[in-house]
Design an enzyme around this catalytic site. Structure first.
Site, PDB file in Angstrom:
ATOM      1  N   HIS A   1      17.749  16.073  44.985  1.00  0.00           N
ATOM      2  CA  HIS A   1      17.467  17.400  44.449  1.00  0.00           C
ATOM      3  C   HIS A   1      16.382  18.150  45.206  1.00  0.00           C
ATOM      4  O   HIS A   1      16.387  19.374  45.244  1.00  0.00           O
ATOM      5  CB  HIS A   1      17.073  17.297  42.971  1.00  0.00           C
ATOM      6  CG  HIS A   1      18.251  17.254  42.044  1.00  0.00           C
ATOM      7  ND1 HIS A   1      19.041  18.358  41.822  1.00  0.00           N
ATOM      8  CD2 HIS A   1      18.771  16.265  41.299  1.00  0.00           C
ATOM      9  CE1 HIS A   1      19.999  18.033  40.959  1.00  0.00           C
ATOM     10  NE2 HIS A   1      19.868  16.771  40.635  1.00  0.00           N
ATOM     11  N   GLY A   2      15.415  17.400  45.776  1.00  0.00           N
ATOM     12  CA  GLY A   2      14.311  18.075  46.449  1.00  0.00           C
ATOM     13  C   GLY A   2      14.780  19.054  47.517  1.00  0.00           C
ATOM     14  O   GLY A   2      14.159  20.092  47.740  1.00  0.00           O
ATOM     15  N   ASP A   3      15.891  18.752  48.176  1.00  0.00           N
ATOM     16  CA  ASP A   3      16.353  19.598  49.283  1.00  0.00           C
ATOM     17  C   ASP A   3      16.849  20.969  48.837  1.00  0.00           C
ATOM     18  O   ASP A   3      16.330  21.985  49.292  1.00  0.00           O
ATOM     19  CB  ASP A   3      17.426  18.865  50.086  1.00  0.00           C
ATOM     20  CG  ASP A   3      16.850  17.736  50.920  1.00  0.00           C
ATOM     21  OD1 ASP A   3      15.949  18.001  51.724  1.00  0.00           O
ATOM     22  OD2 ASP A   3      17.304  16.592  50.768  1.00  0.00           O
ATOM     23  N   PRO A   4      17.877  21.032  47.974  1.00  0.00           N
ATOM     24  CA  PRO A   4      18.327  22.381  47.594  1.00  0.00           C
ATOM     25  C   PRO A   4      17.271  23.157  46.822  1.00  0.00           C
ATOM     26  O   PRO A   4      17.219  24.396  46.924  1.00  0.00           O
ATOM     27  CB  PRO A   4      19.571  22.121  46.734  1.00  0.00           C
ATOM     28  CG  PRO A   4      19.497  20.700  46.313  1.00  0.00           C
ATOM     29  CD  PRO A   4      18.747  19.992  47.391  1.00  0.00           C
TER      30      PRO A   4
ATOM     31  N   GLY B   1      15.152  24.609  49.501  1.00  0.00           N
ATOM     32  CA  GLY B   1      15.927  25.579  50.267  1.00  0.00           C
ATOM     33  C   GLY B   1      16.085  26.891  49.520  1.00  0.00           C
ATOM     34  O   GLY B   1      15.932  27.974  50.092  1.00  0.00           O
TER      35      GLY B   1
END
Lengths: 424, 442
Positions: A183-186, A189
């Site tokens: 989840h940290g990525d989207p 972003g």
């Protein structure tokens, strides 16, 4: 006539890799921004996978890596739709000159290298502003550009843990559980995309660029921020409670007919419970005083979960969902990959789009995550193969003569084939 | 580099001058407008007179102040415990920082008229009612556009404004399931799991912010507003990444793998002496260092060198790592990995986060006083835009082009706290406002 593109006047030089940065620019690419994804032939975006992967890896079409596996990886290809792809070596003097020209014609530069990586090549926000005084520079290292951990690295999976998300996720009787994705990525972003757009608007009005410092960790903590306040108020850490709710019951996923088939049911009012009880247990259950209030249902949720489970186990997840929704009870099937692509709701809304990639053929991808009435945006084209748009960008955009481009190719500064096996 | 939060209405923010009418409640919509407000947009949150945003009644709650200020409901309605509690809920306080509150009844004619007056000069309206509610109130996009053709209206809902599930009821649990994320979370032999935090709703709120910014830029170019339809379930489908692509590309379904990311060892959560750690063997080429950190030469076995190898031999790798992990503390393990360039992590508790040296050093938490709830440390903005002086290299959050700070951070509003201010700006007199209050319009 094609619909207007809200971001058509913006050009972003995109040095970001893996997921957080590419998700940011993917959101903007579908809205018409010109995203120039720049990679190194020696160290291309690791989401393209290894130069020589084992056969049978399912990220490739039909699990077959093929001759150019770096162009055939689904992980990479789903995050770079609608972008231009170029290659360039920043360690070569001739490459640096080209990079500086690209910066001079770009509205923003975005990168998520380990903190300080670009600085070691001589590029900081200050030096880049010499080529573009009103540049917006988005730097998104794992922990931001200051502080004792600034040189540390982290992946989306690590951010789920360091932000507290993992701590509050898991079965009630067990330890923390990672999510199925990262989840940290989207999260980072999407935050970065919104702030970058605000910065582009600000610059349009004032002529001023800026430096945008993104700590992926802070971005993730912001999402669960309320829990840090709650802890200060009560001194109690959030509990892991599986799918249960502290406020409502029954509230869980329940097994259905078929192999690994599940339905979710969430009863949030007494009225919904009356309806559900009537369906699964008739009047006797509907009138059972133990369950008439939400406090009572919370107290007896083991019993309730078992009653619901007995009813769902022989029924089909979609059928249950439709039946309960008709009575206004929140319910939905747990959808799997094939279900998603065939689901009538997502089909009607065009949630997933079929795009043909020259080395992959037609495949389904997630589309634009919103609908806009005037400027809907669209997935414009498939993810670029390595260096696919070199000629277009270097010749047509920068106006470099053919001989100069050929020289860069001969010296390995640009190209379409990886020159190293080291992938970070 | 330092970052200076500002708690002063005279200072503006990156989106200074942007006006947002906020008809949101609960989680997804409020997170969207929180982001807009944090960047300096003027966000007027419309709440139902009486209870306000239902999220106000979701706990946990802070102990209310013994001496609440005059403006607070605690002073105005002595003995009304729900009203007092409504100013102290952790979720409400967090999701509504930097906003103004106007308590306005949209079910009466005068309330709707006031709303339309606000819409006339607004740039963005955000709402997250069930699809059809705005139309039934006579406040659908067509009506709003008639008043303000440049208005950007963002509607966030469970499944979107169209499609067969448009009217389906849902909580986070149902949306996480229908969006495909739940099927891939949890142990393969147990039931699929949702996240502890409402990440689908919050993520949809984030994307609504991005979409609204795209539409705002277009409206300022063209004079034309538009309606944006954001589905929470679709947010989930948009971030499935390899879980969907693997099936799309090879026809092989991705399913639950517990705490082993993609089924392989050293890419997930492990127990340690004082909690849990993230052993994450990335970047790939640094795997051999793990053997050194954990003092187990066997881990350097070439069979484990590749991701694929660690997938095939996952049980063996885990068994080799576990004894060392159980003898060490989470922060020590995290730093041992990081000092060797590996992306290790640890499962932080709320207390860990509040004490984290990195966050403290960056002044991430912002202390805010609230007249009823008291003083707490709030997580700051998720991202720090940072303005620079014209002279190259000189940085700071100080004055520049009339903008003193890229972001603003104020406590959440009391219910109806800005009734007088907002209506005064629309030209209503003190006595008219009092009359509306008596008639429950406000």
């Amino acid at each position: 006539m094609a619909s207007p593109q809200p971001l058509k006047n913006f050009r972003i030089l995109d040095l970001s890799r893996i997921w957080a940065g590419p998700y940011c620019t993917k959101l903007m690419a579908d809205m018409g921004a010109e995203i120039i994804k720049m990679e190194s032939l020696r160290v291309y975006d690791s989401h393209r996978g290894p130069v020589s992967p084992a056969r049978g890896v399912v990220a490739y079409p039909d699990a077959e890596p093929g001759d150019e596996p770096w162009n055939r990886n689904g992980w990479f290809n789903c995050l770079h739709l609608s972008k231009y792809g170029i290659t360039l070596e920043l360690t070569e003097e001739s490459g640096r000159r080209v990079f500086e020209r690209l910066v001079s014609i770009s509205d923003a530069v975005i990168e998520n290298f380990r903190q300080g990586s670009l600085e070691r090549l001589g590029y900081t926000y200050e030096t880049l502003r010499q080529f573009r005084p009103d540049l917006i520079y988005v730097s998104m290292p794992a922990f931001g550009n200051s502080g004792p951990w600034q040189q540390y690295v982290a992946y989306g999976i690590g951010q789920e843990q360091l932000s507290g998300m993992a701590h509050m996720t898991g079965y009630a009787d067990d330890g923390p559980m990672k999510s199925g994705i990262n989840h940290g990525d989207p999260i980072t972003g999407s935050h970065a995309a919104g702030v970058l757009l605000a910065a582009l608007r600000y610059r349009r009005r004032t002529g001023r660029g800026m430096f945008i410092d993104v700590s992926q960790q802070e971005s993730a903590v912001s999402l669960i921020g309320a829990e840090t306040l709650a802890y200060q108020m009560t001194g109690q850490e959030p509990e892991r409670r599986g799918n249960r709710s502290p406020h409502h019951a029954p509230h869980n996923s329940y097994p259905c007919a078929g192999e690994d088939r599940w339905v979710t049911i969430a009863v949030t009012t007494d009225e919904q419970w009356q309806h559900l009880a009537g369906i699964i247990g008739g009047d006797a259950l509907a009138q059972d005083a133990r369950f008439s209030t939400s406090d009572g249902r919370l107290q007896h949720q083991d019993v309730l979960d078992e009653l619901v489970r007995q009813w769902t186990a022989s029924r089909e997840a979609y059928a249950i969902s439709h039946q309960l929704q008709q009575m206004g009870i929140p319910a939905s099937p747990v959808l799997r990959g094939p279900d998603l692509l065939e689901d009538p709701h997502y089909r009607e809304r065009g949630t997933f789009v079929e795009v043909t990639h020259p080395q992959v053929g037609p495949r389904w991808y997630p589309g634009v995550p919103w609908k806009m009435s005037v400027t809907p945006g669209q997935v414009h084209w498939a993810a670029p193969t390595l260096g696919q748009h070199n000629y277009q960008i270097y010749h047509e955009l920068l106006g470099m003569p053919g001989e100069e481009i050929a020289r860069l190719e001969e010296t390995g500064v640009i190209g379409t084939k990886p020159t190293g096996s080291r992938i970070i | 580099m330092t970052f200076s939060p500002v708690d002063n209405p005279a200072l503006s923010g990156l989106l200074a001058g942007v006006k947002v009418v906020d008809l949101t409640h609960y989680i997804s919509g409020p997170y969207c407008t929180k982001l807009l407000a944090t960047l300096g947009a003027e966000v007027v949150k419309i709440e139902r007179p009486g209870p306000g945003d239902p999220m106000r009644q979701v706990g946990p709650f802070a102990e209310p102040s013994k001496t609440p200020p005059k403006a607070s409901p605690a002073a105005q309605q002595p003995g009304d415990e729900a009203a007092i509690r409504g100013e102290t809920g952790a979720w409400f306080l967090y999701l509504n920082t930097s906003k103004k509150s106007l308590a306005l009844d949209l079910k009466c004619q005068q309330g709707r008229e006031i709303l339309l007056q606000l819409v006339k000069t607004a740039d963005i309206l955000v709402e997250n009612f069930a699809p059809g509610v705005m139309d039934r109130l006579g406040l659908g996009y067509t009506q709003l556009q008639a008043v303000n053709p440049a208005l950007v209206m963002a509607s966030i809902s469970n499944y979107g404004q169209t499609g067969p599930y448009r009217d389906w009821k849902a909580t986070e649990l149902n949306l996480y399931a229908a969006g495909g994320l739940m099927n891939i979370t949890g142990e393969p032999e147990r039931e699929p799991l949702k996240e502890g935090a409402p990440l689908a709703q919050l993520g949809a709120g984030q994307n609504a912010f991005v979409a609204a910014m795209c539409a705002l830029l277009y409206a300022e170019d063209s004079g034309q507003g538009q309606h944006i339809d954001i589905s929470i379930a679709e947010y989930a489908t948009n971030i499935l990444e390899n879980a969907l692509m693997q099936y799309s590309y090879s026809g092989v379904e991705y399913s639950r793998v517990g705490n082993r990311g993609y089924g392989r060892a050293a890419w997930g959560i492990y127990p340690c002496q004082d909690g849990y750690v993230g052993i994450i063997a990335g970047p790939d080429q640094r795997w051999p260092q793990v053997a050194g950190i954990m003092e187990r030469e066997e881990l350097a076995d070439p069979r484990f060198a590749s991701r694929q190898g660690r997938l095939i031999h996952a049980d063996e790798v885990d068994a080799l790592m576990l004894p060392w992990l159980l003898e060490h503390d989470k922060v020590d393990i995290f730093k041992a990995g990081q000092e060797d360039g590996l992306g290790f992590a640890y499962v932080a508790t709320m207390q860990d986060i509040l004490e984290m040296e990195q966050l403290q050093e960056r002044d991430y938490f912002v202390p805010l006083d609230h007249p009823v709830a008291g003083r707490f440390k709030y997580p700051g903005p998720p991202i720090s835009p940072h303005l620079f002086e014209d002279s190259l290299g000189k940085s700071g959050g100080g004055p520049g082009g009339g903008l003193n700070s890229a972001w603003v951070y104020r406590r959440a509003p009391l219910l109806g706290e800005h009734n007088g201010e907002v209506l005064g700006e629309l030209g209503y007199t003190r006595s008219e406002i009092d009359q509306m209050k008596a008639g429950w319009v406000l």
